[in-house]
Design a protein around this motif. Sequence first.
Motif, PDB file in Angstrom:
ATOM      1  N   UNK A 116       0.828  -1.210   0.000  1.00  0.00           N
ATOM      2  CA  UNK A 116       0.000   0.000   0.000  1.00  0.00           C
ATOM      3  C   UNK A 116       0.867   1.266   0.000  1.00  0.00           C
ATOM      4  N   UNK A 117       1.948   1.255   0.765  1.00  0.00           N
ATOM      5  CA  UNK A 117       2.856   2.402   0.785  1.00  0.00           C
ATOM      6  C   UNK A 117       3.509   2.575  -0.579  1.00  0.00           C
ATOM      7  N   UNK A 118       3.857   1.464  -1.210  1.00  0.00           N
ATOM      8  CA  UNK A 118       4.398   1.528  -2.563  1.00  0.00           C
ATOM      9  C   UNK A 118       3.405   2.221  -3.503  1.00  0.00           C
ATOM     10  N   UNK A 119       2.127   1.909  -3.342  1.00  0.00           N
ATOM     11  CA  UNK A 119       1.097   2.569  -4.141  1.00  0.00           C
ATOM     12  C   UNK A 119       0.997   4.052  -3.841  1.00  0.00           C
ATOM     13  N   UNK A 120       1.151   4.434  -2.567  1.00  0.00           N
ATOM     14  CA  UNK A 120       1.107   5.846  -2.191  1.00  0.00           C
ATOM     15  C   UNK A 120       2.255   6.616  -2.839  1.00  0.00           C
ATOM     16  N   UNK A 121       3.424   6.000  -2.887  1.00  0.00           N
ATOM     17  CA  UNK A 121       4.572   6.632  -3.541  1.00  0.00           C
ATOM     18  C   UNK A 121       4.312   6.800  -5.029  1.00  0.00           C
ATOM     19  N   UNK A 122       3.703   5.784  -5.647  1.00  0.00           N
ATOM     20  CA  UNK A 122       3.374   5.873  -7.065  1.00  0.00           C
ATOM     21  C   UNK A 122       2.434   7.049  -7.343  1.00  0.00           C
ATOM     22  N   UNK A 123       1.428   7.249  -6.478  1.00  0.00           N
ATOM     23  CA  UNK A 123       0.500   8.365  -6.670  1.00  0.00           C
ATOM     24  C   UNK A 123       1.219   9.708  -6.581  1.00  0.00           C
ATOM     25  N   UNK A 124       2.170   9.812  -5.637  1.00  0.00           N
ATOM     26  CA  UNK A 124       2.918  11.062  -5.504  1.00  0.00           C
ATOM     27  C   UNK A 124       3.786  11.308  -6.740  1.00  0.00           C
ATOM     28  N   UNK A 125       4.357  10.239  -7.286  1.00  0.00           N
ATOM     29  CA  UNK A 125       5.182  10.385  -8.489  1.00  0.00           C
ATOM     30  C   UNK A 125       4.330  10.830  -9.686  1.00  0.00           C
ATOM     31  N   UNK A 126       3.118  10.309  -9.797  1.00  0.00           N
ATOM     32  CA  UNK A 126       2.228  10.737 -10.885  1.00  0.00           C
ATOM     33  C   UNK A 126       1.948  12.235 -10.765  1.00  0.00           C
ATOM     34  N   UNK A 127       1.667  12.696  -9.547  1.00  0.00           N
ATOM     35  CA  UNK A 127       1.452  14.119  -9.316  1.00  0.00           C
ATOM     36  C   UNK A 127       2.703  14.914  -9.664  1.00  0.00           C
ATOM     37  N   UNK A 128       3.851  14.389  -9.267  1.00  0.00           N
ATOM     38  CA  UNK A 128       5.106  15.102  -9.502  1.00  0.00           C
ATOM     39  C   UNK A 128       5.357  15.316 -10.992  1.00  0.00           C
ATOM     40  N   UNK A 129       5.200  14.250 -11.771  1.00  0.00           N
ATOM     41  CA  UNK A 129       5.463  14.327 -13.207  1.00  0.00           C
ATOM     42  C   UNK A 129       4.357  15.084 -13.935  1.00  0.00           C
ATOM     43  N   UNK A 130       3.119  14.927 -13.462  1.00  0.00           N
ATOM     44  CA  UNK A 130       1.992  15.473 -14.199  1.00  0.00           C
ATOM     45  C   UNK A 130       1.679  16.927 -13.942  1.00  0.00           C
ATOM     46  N   UNK A 131       1.991  17.433 -12.719  1.00  0.00           N
ATOM     47  CA  UNK A 131       1.504  18.766 -12.357  1.00  0.00           C
ATOM     48  C   UNK A 131       2.560  19.719 -11.790  1.00  0.00           C
ATOM     49  N   UNK A 132       3.722  19.241 -11.414  1.00  0.00           N
ATOM     50  CA  UNK A 132       4.728  20.136 -10.853  1.00  0.00           C
ATOM     51  C   UNK A 132       5.695  20.600 -11.953  1.00  0.00           C
ATOM     52  N   UNK A 133       6.214  21.823 -11.791  1.00  0.00           N
ATOM     53  CA  UNK A 133       7.169  22.311 -12.781  1.00  0.00           C
ATOM     54  C   UNK A 133       8.520  21.624 -12.580  1.00  0.00           C
ATOM     55  N   UNK A 134       9.435  21.849 -13.518  1.00  0.00           N
ATOM     56  CA  UNK A 134      10.691  21.101 -13.536  1.00  0.00           C
ATOM     57  C   UNK A 134      11.504  21.309 -12.260  1.00  0.00           C
ATOM     58  N   UNK A 135      11.619  22.544 -11.794  1.00  0.00           N
ATOM     59  CA  UNK A 135      12.389  22.842 -10.577  1.00  0.00           C
ATOM     60  C   UNK A 135      11.801  22.115  -9.383  1.00  0.00           C
ATOM     61  N   UNK A 136      10.480  22.144  -9.268  1.00  0.00           N
ATOM     62  CA  UNK A 136       9.820  21.493  -8.140  1.00  0.00           C
ATOM     63  C   UNK A 136       9.956  19.974  -8.236  1.00  0.00           C
ATOM     64  N   UNK A 137       9.845  19.421  -9.443  1.00  0.00           N
ATOM     65  CA  UNK A 137      10.009  17.969  -9.621  1.00  0.00           C
ATOM     66  C   UNK A 137      11.359  17.493  -9.102  1.00  0.00           C
ATOM     67  N   UNK A 138      12.415  18.186  -9.522  1.00  0.00           N
ATOM     68  CA  UNK A 138      13.759  17.775  -9.117  1.00  0.00           C
ATOM     69  C   UNK A 138      13.930  17.918  -7.611  1.00  0.00           C
ATOM     70  N   UNK A 139      13.470  19.044  -7.065  1.00  0.00           N
ATOM     71  CA  UNK A 139      13.583  19.253  -5.621  1.00  0.00           C
ATOM     72  C   UNK A 139      12.802  18.181  -4.856  1.00  0.00           C
ATOM     73  N   UNK A 140      11.621  17.822  -5.359  1.00  0.00           N
ATOM     74  CA  UNK A 140      10.796  16.821  -4.674  1.00  0.00           C
ATOM     75  C   UNK A 140      11.472  15.455  -4.686  1.00  0.00           C
ATOM     76  N   UNK A 141      12.032  15.079  -5.825  1.00  0.00           N
ATOM     77  CA  UNK A 141      12.720  13.792  -5.891  1.00  0.00           C
ATOM     78  C   UNK A 141      13.895  13.760  -4.923  1.00  0.00           C
TER      79      UNK A 141
END
Length: 258
Positions: free
Chosen positions: A151-176
Motif C-alpha cells: 500500500x505504501x508503494x502505491x502511495x509513492x506511485x500516486x505522488x510520483x504521478x502528481x510530480x510528473x503530471x503537475x509540478x514544474x521542472x524545478x519542483x520535480x527535481x527538488x521533490x525527488x
Amino acid sequence: MEQQTARAAFDQAQRGLVPRDDPFAPLIAKLQRLARLDDDDVAAIRGWPYRSQTVRGNGYLLRDGQMVRDCSLVLEGHAFRSKLTGVGQRQILSFHRSGDMVDLHHLELRTADHNVQALNEARIAWIPIEAIRATIDARPAVARALWRDTLIDGAIQREWILNVGRRDARTRIAHLLCELIYRRNSVPLSETQRRFELPMSQEQIADATALTPVHVNRMLQHLEAEQLIARDRRMFVVQDWDALCRVADFNPAYLNLM
C-alpha cells in the motif's frame, strides 16, 4: 521499547549497517515498523529459501512480459522499475534500496508488465513466490506487514504521478531529492546526514521526472544558485532542508516512515 528497537534497526538498515550474514535484517526491520511481528513471524521470514545474485549496474532483474516465479529483495545497492514506450522512451517509475521487495504484486500477478533493473551494482535475493505465499497463509502479521508495504508503494506511485503530471521542472527535481533524502534518513537531518551521494545519474533522474538530462542539470544549477544544495558530481550537501522542502512542495506523510 519494542517500537524503539524496530526504529533503530530500520535506521541502521537504511544506512547499510547490517551484517552481511543476516540478509533479511533490513526487510525484517522494515516490516517490524508496519506490523507487530513476534519471534515466530521473524523466524518464518528468516526461513525463506533464497538464492543470492550480484547484478551489474543497468542489469535486468525482470523484463516486461516475463513469467515470474521468484520475488526479488534488494540486499545491497539500488534498483528501479521502468516502462518503455513503443518508440523506446523510458519512464522510471520508482527507485528501491536495501530492504525493499521490488515485486510483491507478483505474488498474484505472475506476468511482469514492466522492467526492473539494478541502478548500480546490487546484491539481490531471489525468494520463491510459493515460500512467501505459504508464510502469508500461516502468519497473519507477516501478511499484514507485506500488504501495508504494498500500500505504501502505491502511495509513492500516486505522488510520483502528481510530480510528473503537475509540478514544474524545478519542483520535480527538488521533490525527488527530498524523497530520496527522507527515505534514507527518515528524521530531521543532522550535520553528518546533510552530505550524501546520489546513486543515480542525471540521465536516470531525467527518466524519473520526464525531463531531459540537460534540463535536470539546469534545475540542479538553479537549486545551487538558491543555496539550497551544493554538489560535486554525485556528492550533494543540503544547505537548507526546510527551504528545499518548501520549493519541492514536499510533505513526507505519503512515505509512512514515522
